[in-house]
Design an enzyme around this catalytic site. Structure first.
Site, PDB file in Angstrom:
ATOM      1  N   LYS A 131      42.498  37.972  46.886  1.00 43.61           N
ATOM      2  CA  LYS A 131      41.617  37.633  46.466  1.00 43.61           C
ATOM      3  C   LYS A 131      41.425  39.239  45.946  1.00 43.61           C
ATOM      4  O   LYS A 131      41.059  39.948  45.894  1.00 43.61           O
ATOM      5  CB  LYS A 131      39.895  37.015  47.585  1.00 43.61           C
ATOM      6  CG  LYS A 131      38.350  37.118  47.069  1.00 43.61           C
ATOM      7  CD  LYS A 131      37.706  37.145  48.816  1.00 43.61           C
ATOM      8  CE  LYS A 131      36.143  36.863  48.303  1.00 43.61           C
ATOM      9  NZ  LYS A 131      36.017  35.395  47.671  1.00 43.61           N
ATOM     10  N   THR A 171      32.383  29.372  42.866  1.00 47.67           N
ATOM     11  CA  THR A 171      33.728  30.994  42.321  1.00 47.67           C
ATOM     12  C   THR A 171      32.174  31.808  42.905  1.00 47.67           C
ATOM     13  O   THR A 171      31.200  31.675  42.795  1.00 47.67           O
ATOM     14  CB  THR A 171      33.133  30.642  40.811  1.00 47.67           C
ATOM     15  OG1 THR A 171      34.375  28.833  40.463  1.00 47.67           O
ATOM     16  CG2 THR A 171      33.511  31.629  40.593  1.00 47.67           C
ATOM     17  N   THR A 172      32.996  32.679  42.794  1.00 48.43           N
ATOM     18  CA  THR A 172      32.277  34.101  43.630  1.00 48.43           C
ATOM     19  C   THR A 172      32.184  35.182  41.998  1.00 48.43           C
ATOM     20  O   THR A 172      33.137  34.856  41.614  1.00 48.43           O
ATOM     21  CB  THR A 172      32.611  34.650  44.542  1.00 48.43           C
ATOM     22  OG1 THR A 172      34.082  34.954  44.554  1.00 48.43           O
ATOM     23  CG2 THR A 172      31.833  33.593  45.932  1.00 48.43           C
ATOM     24  N   HIS A 174      39.150  39.011  53.980  1.00 44.14           N
ATOM     25  CA  HIS A 174      40.065  38.079  53.300  1.00 44.14           C
ATOM     26  C   HIS A 174      41.048  38.644  52.810  1.00 44.14           C
ATOM     27  O   HIS A 174      41.564  39.461  53.274  1.00 44.14           O
ATOM     28  CB  HIS A 174      39.044  37.426  51.782  1.00 44.14           C
ATOM     29  CG  HIS A 174      37.973  37.236  52.016  1.00 44.14           C
ATOM     30  ND1 HIS A 174      36.783  37.837  52.295  1.00 44.14           N
ATOM     31  CD2 HIS A 174      37.759  35.020  52.578  1.00 44.14           C
ATOM     32  CE1 HIS A 174      35.696  36.885  52.515  1.00 44.14           C
ATOM     33  NE2 HIS A 174      36.182  35.543  52.223  1.00 44.14           N
ATOM     34  N   HIS A 175      42.166  37.550  52.418  1.00 45.12           N
ATOM     35  CA  HIS A 175      43.433  37.913  52.330  1.00 45.12           C
ATOM     36  C   HIS A 175      43.271  38.979  50.709  1.00 45.12           C
ATOM     37  O   HIS A 175      42.875  39.101  49.894  1.00 45.12           O
ATOM     38  CB  HIS A 175      43.819  36.426  51.731  1.00 45.12           C
ATOM     39  CG  HIS A 175      42.841  35.679  50.333  1.00 45.12           C
ATOM     40  ND1 HIS A 175      43.361  35.620  48.803  1.00 45.12           N
ATOM     41  CD2 HIS A 175      41.576  34.461  50.554  1.00 45.12           C
ATOM     42  CE1 HIS A 175      42.577  34.811  48.790  1.00 45.12           C
ATOM     43  NE2 HIS A 175      41.645  34.196  49.264  1.00 45.12           N
ATOM     44  N   GLU A 211      43.317  21.844  34.750  1.00 45.20           N
ATOM     45  CA  GLU A 211      44.209  22.544  35.039  1.00 45.20           C
ATOM     46  C   GLU A 211      44.570  23.345  33.234  1.00 45.20           C
ATOM     47  O   GLU A 211      43.672  22.857  31.799  1.00 45.20           O
ATOM     48  CB  GLU A 211      45.777  21.935  35.188  1.00 45.20           C
ATOM     49  CG  GLU A 211      45.926  22.727  36.850  1.00 45.20           C
ATOM     50  CD  GLU A 211      46.025  24.075  36.970  1.00 45.20           C
ATOM     51  OE1 GLU A 211      45.828  25.257  35.983  1.00 45.20           O
ATOM     52  OE2 GLU A 211      45.156  24.835  38.004  1.00 45.20           O
ATOM     53  N   ALA A 247      27.102  28.096  45.327  1.00 41.91           N
ATOM     54  CA  ALA A 247      26.639  28.097  47.192  1.00 41.91           C
ATOM     55  C   ALA A 247      27.914  29.820  47.337  1.00 41.91           C
ATOM     56  O   ALA A 247      29.401  28.955  46.484  1.00 41.91           O
ATOM     57  CB  ALA A 247      26.916  27.471  47.804  1.00 41.91           C
ATOM     58  N   THR A 261      29.860  35.884  49.698  1.00 38.83           N
ATOM     59  CA  THR A 261      29.028  35.281  50.723  1.00 38.83           C
ATOM     60  C   THR A 261      28.676  36.696  51.901  1.00 38.83           C
ATOM     61  O   THR A 261      27.522  36.732  52.122  1.00 38.83           O
ATOM     62  CB  THR A 261      30.097  34.875  52.305  1.00 38.83           C
ATOM     63  OG1 THR A 261      30.714  33.429  51.582  1.00 38.83           O
ATOM     64  CG2 THR A 261      29.681  34.401  53.728  1.00 38.83           C
ATOM     65  N   SER A 301      45.811  23.667  40.768  1.00 40.76           N
ATOM     66  CA  SER A 301      46.734  24.613  41.367  1.00 40.76           C
ATOM     67  C   SER A 301      46.680  25.293  42.015  1.00 40.76           C
ATOM     68  O   SER A 301      47.728  25.665  42.843  1.00 40.76           O
ATOM     69  CB  SER A 301      47.741  25.164  39.573  1.00 40.76           C
ATOM     70  OG  SER A 301      47.045  25.941  39.344  1.00 40.76           O
TER      71      SER A 301
END
Length: 271
Positions: A163, A103-104, A159-160, A38, A126, A170, A14
């Site tokens: 986040k 995932t980070t 980023h947006h 989900e 990654a 990265t 979602s």
């Protein structure tokens, strides 16, 4: 060369990334979407995954259980949270399923847990699945070798506004690549933001600056600055689809690998 479709499942369907992954699976002829998972109690349980992603019916009802979907996929694609990713990787290790982790925000202990699970099942982990970003890391190695010891190095990422982690995975990977090339320890040379009277800059440090604003998908720049000249190496993503397509590419590659921990550099044949 594969002749059969790769069966994938997607967690966190979602979310913004989850919906993009569903769309990517729909677009790629060698990918079969077997399941979308989900969280328990979600009002989306039973909803068609394709309808959720806005790409039309795919006859894949969303479920809240990996156990119920165990026979429907071979590779799990996971862009969730560090805590959820650990649970999902543990499950995959126990059930013989490969997993692609985008995932980070993992801490050192969590990364070690992922490594332990990877002894039992194939794992691609990654911080960025985009092909261009993985090429960027190779370019950073070259720049660091030639200019790293003679320049001030800064990493700027944006980023947006939604986040959750900063700096981005990265950006941290960029720092790790540069530090490793220069024989430095990033934990000791990283500077995360500056405030007040900071004094003259130490050339041995690697600075990080973070922007969180609007709907920025992802922008990363490494700056190598000397007196009189500077080099900027930049990657800008304009759509999450670049990450989703990279994840599908990783899944297609991973299904043919033995147990182990891999990254996108290996998926792309860059190392």
């Amino acid at each position: 060369m594969m002749s059969e479709k790769v069966r994938v499942a997607i967690t966190g369907g979602s979310g913004r990334m989850g919906r993009t992954l569903i769309e990517a699976a729909r677009q790629q002829p060698m990918i079969y979407l077997g399941a979308v998972i989900e969280r328990a109690g979600s009002t989306l349980i039973g909803v068609d995954a394709g309808e959720l992603a806005g790409v039309g019916s795919m006859n894949v009802p969303i479920t809240d259980s990996l156990d119920l979907a165990v026979d429907d996929f071979d590779v799990l694609i996971d862009f969730t949270s560090p805590e959820a990713s650990l649970v999902h990787t543990d499950w995959c290790a126990k059930h013989g399923k490969a997993i692609v982790i985008g995932t980070t925000g993992f801490n050192h202990s969590q990364k070690e847990q992922i490594s332990a699970y990877a002894e039992k099942t194939p794992v691609v982990m990654a911080p960025n699945m985009a092909v261009g970003v993985n090429l960027l890391w190779k370019l950073l190695e070259v720049a660091a070798e030639v200019m790293g010891d003679y320049t001030d190095i800064e990493i700027i990422e944006g980023h947006h506004r939604y986040k959750k982690d900063a700096p981005s995975g990265t950006a941290l990977k960029m720092g790790e690549v540069i530090a490793e090339t220069l024989g430095r320890d990033l934990d000791k040379c990283a500077v995360y933001g500056r405030e007040g009277i900071t004094g003259e800059r130490d050339r041995q440090t690697i600075g990080f600056s973070t922007i969180r604003a609007g709907d920025i998908v992802g922008e990363h720049t490494a700056l190598f600055a000397d007196i009189g000249e500077r080099i900027e190496i930049t990657h800008k993503a304009s759509s999450r689809m670049t990450f989703a397509n990279g994840a599908m590419r990783a899944a297609s590659w991973l299904v043919e690998q033995d147990a182990g921990l891999y990254d996108m550099q290996q998926v792309l044949g860059l190392k």
